[in-house]
Motif scaffolding. Structure first.
Motif: not given
Length: 281
Positions: A54-69
């Motif tokens: 189980d995993n989700v897409l999550f980035r810190l660029d540095p602000h958070p973004s992704g899908n269903g995180f």
């Protein structure tokens, strides 16, 4: 050392299902914990899902973004496993990532956090360093990680433990390969390494034994010289050793003590980097 899961299980989120985070996720799932992890790659997200992870897409660029995180923050415990991008980003980038992540952790009310830090925060003393070695902005070798730790400790409402890992090696990471055929290699200074298996087990040990509000070094008890490690790797795996070693102007070094974590009952499976096992790709 065998781990016996306690009678309760937890919802554990792992930020970063990479070289360390993925085997950690598998290990903790085997212990009965409910695991959710994150990845920044859509391709890896699909592949892990197909494997039942189980995993989700999550980035810190540095602000958070992704899908269903947001699901990541519905957890009892979060393992923060985000290696700083020292080569591609400024020193301020990783602390900014941690600042945004801490805000989300506190808003969600997550009760326990583990931050995988690095022994590179310590100054090069040409001797032993321990968790009680005094650090400051002017003596740390890795200001981004130093600042990230400081942010996580400040004004918090969760239980925190910081694990400062040495060189994470073993499996497909063979230290001697990085220096194969090279000249003027620094070989006469001690290593501070830990095998992937022990790094995973150490994190699980902290969770299982509830070792909160502490900082621990994750480094093998033994510290052979780099030359010995490189030569052993080359001999065992059939590649060329370094062509030559530096004989003067050796870089400063440190010997990182693992005494504190061993005093909690943790036993390394591989105490000596000369005995690391590998499965190179």
């Amino acid at each position: 050392m065998r781990y016996l899961p306690k009678t309760f299980t937890m919802k554990i989120s792992i930020i970063g299902l990479g070289w360390l985070g993925l085997p950690l996720a598998r290990f903790l799932a085997q212990q009965g914990h409910q695991i959710l992890g994150s990845t920044t790659s859509p391709e890896k997200h699909r592949k892990l899902a197909e494997e039942g992870i189980d995993n989700v897409l999550f980035r810190l660029d540095p602000h958070p973004s992704g899908n269903g995180f947001n699901r990541l923050f519905e957890a009892d415990l979060m393992v923060v496993n985000i290696p700083p991008k020292r080569r591609s980003m400024p020193e301020t980038f990783h602390p900014e990532q941690i600042k945004y992540l801490k805000t989300l952790i506190q808003q969600a009310g997550i009760g326990k956090v583990i931050y995988t830090s690095s022994t590179s925060v310590y100054p090069n003393t040409n001797g032993e360093v321990t968790e009680s070695t005094k650090l400051c902005p002017t003596n740390t070798v890795h200001s981004a990680v130093y600042e990230a730790e400081r942010i996580l400790w400040a004004e918090k409402d969760y239980k925190l433990t910081v694990i400062r890992f040495g060189g994470l090696l073993g499996m497909d990471r063979v230290p001697g390969k990085y220096f194969s055929g090279k000249e003027d290699v620094a070989g006469d200074i001690p290593v501070n390494h830990i095998h992937q298996e022990d790094a995973v087990r150490l994190i699980a040990h902290v969770i299982d034994q509830e070792l909160w509000e502490e900082t621990y070094n994750g480094v093998c008890p033994l510290h052979p010289e780099k030359r010995s490690v490189y030569e052993r790797n080359a001999q065992e795996m059939g590649f060329e050793p370094p062509k030559s070693y530096r004989t003067k102007d050796l870089p400063d070094y440190k010997v990182v003590s693992s005494r504190k974590i061993r005093e909690t009952g943790f036993v390394f499976r591989v105490e000596d980097p000369l005995e690391f096992y590998y499965s190179p790709k």
